[in-house]
Design an enzyme around this catalytic site. Sequence first.
Site: not given
Ligand code: NAD
Ligand code: UD1
Length: 317
Positions: A211, A190, A146, A33, A55
């Site tokens: 940090i 981060v 979440y 979406n 969606d």
């Molecule tokens: P992202 O926000 O870049 O990707 C999410 C995508 O889903 C986006 O393209 C968004 O437009 C789409 N979206 C959101 N709501 C929607 C809906 N209702 N219908 C259709 N599309 C929708 O985030 P990401 O980091 O690429 O995350 C992808 C998946 O991985 C998610 O399920 C997230 O919970 C999971 N995840 C990510 C991390 C991480 O470190 N990035 C960690 C744990 C889990």
């Molecule tokens: C990540 C996921 C989150 C998930 C969680 C649990 C992302 C963006 N978030 O959160 O969805 O629920 O793991 O597994 O991937 N930090 C700094 N300076 C900054 C930004 C962050 O010191 O400018 C620190 C934060 O306080 C934290 C660490 O870096 O201690 C990692 O932060 P972040 O990348 O936001 O991820 P999580 O909090 O681990």
Amino acid sequence: MTKSLVTGGAGFIGSHLVETCLAHGHEVIVLDNLSTGKKENLPAGQTGLQFVEGDITDRQILHQIAGAHPDIDYVFHLAALVSVPQAMAEPARAHAVNFDGTLLLMETFRGSALKKFIFASSSAVYGDTKTVPVPETAATQPVSTYGADKLMAEHYLRIYNDAFNLPFVACRFFNVFGERQDPSSPYSGVISIFFDRALACRNGEREPLVIYGDGQQTRDFIYVGDVANALVFLAESGAVRGTVFNLGYGKQTTVAELARKIMKLVGVDCDVEFQEPRAGDIRYSAADISQLHTTQFAFAYSLDQGLQLLWRCLKGM
Ligand code: NAD
Ligand code: UD1
């Protein structure tokens, strides 16, 4: 030909997964979406790739896709409202996407010939666990709505697997990083924020790298290329079904060490400001990946290689 539906395919991780699926010869349908994803994240004019803007909570669109493509082999479900603070601020809205949307998708493919439903879960299902590295069998006690929605979706997947023969794999991602991760929000990953700050510092801006806490908290950072490879591998492995996998490298890196690595790559020595720890920040986090090691999957990258690839991409921009 293998056909895959990737929800959230225009997002950070989803767009890498789409590339990997295409490289494996899959025909790919993306449903997104564009709430946080971007169409530009997807390869333009690629044959075998179809984009549907819509969606996952829209029953009609799901039925249209399933009706038009009764031969879908794999559903990679990544669409989600991914911001933890947003999911805490608006639990009902987050639940409607992260749980109800997932359930609708499962229901759409109940009784179909789907080979596997691959779900993007999160290490957030564990909450602030004292077990590090944490195995999949550890107690799950999410501290965010979440994490609770991701966990509930895993339970439903298991029930659909056992009762309705809908095969699934759920991957609990740890901290994923790489190209196309958006650094613009304070809650962005981060690594994307640190690169953003280091680049600004390189351009003469004086904004410090922040940090939170003492920097000794650890995370298990995994490069997005390995996440995409693992998802496709686990989908295509016929023997793997009904299983939950941690997806991290199994290694802990402190945030302070990460800051040093990134500043070294960028060739800067920025001001580092230590601020109060973030509320609810987890102290130590790492995946026990013994379960992943029971498969033949092998990582292609490491944290340092991933950081280098990301830096090469950012430099070229
Ligand atoms: P992202 O926000 O870049 O990707 C999410 C995508 O889903 C986006 O393209 C968004 O437009 C789409 N979206 C959101 N709501 C929607 C809906 N209702 N219908 C259709 N599309 C929708 O985030 P990401 O980091 O690429 O995350 C992808 C998946 O991985 C998610 O399920 C997230 O919970 C999971 N995840 C990510 C991390 C991480 O470190 N990035 C960690 C744990 C889990
Ligand atoms: C990540 C996921 C989150 C998930 C969680 C649990 C992302 C963006 N978030 O959160 O969805 O629920 O793991 O597994 O991937 N930090 C700094 N300076 C900054 C930004 C962050 O010191 O400018 C620190 C934060 O306080 C934290 C660490 O870096 O201690 C990692 O932060 P972040 O990348 O936001 O991820 P999580 O909090 O681990």
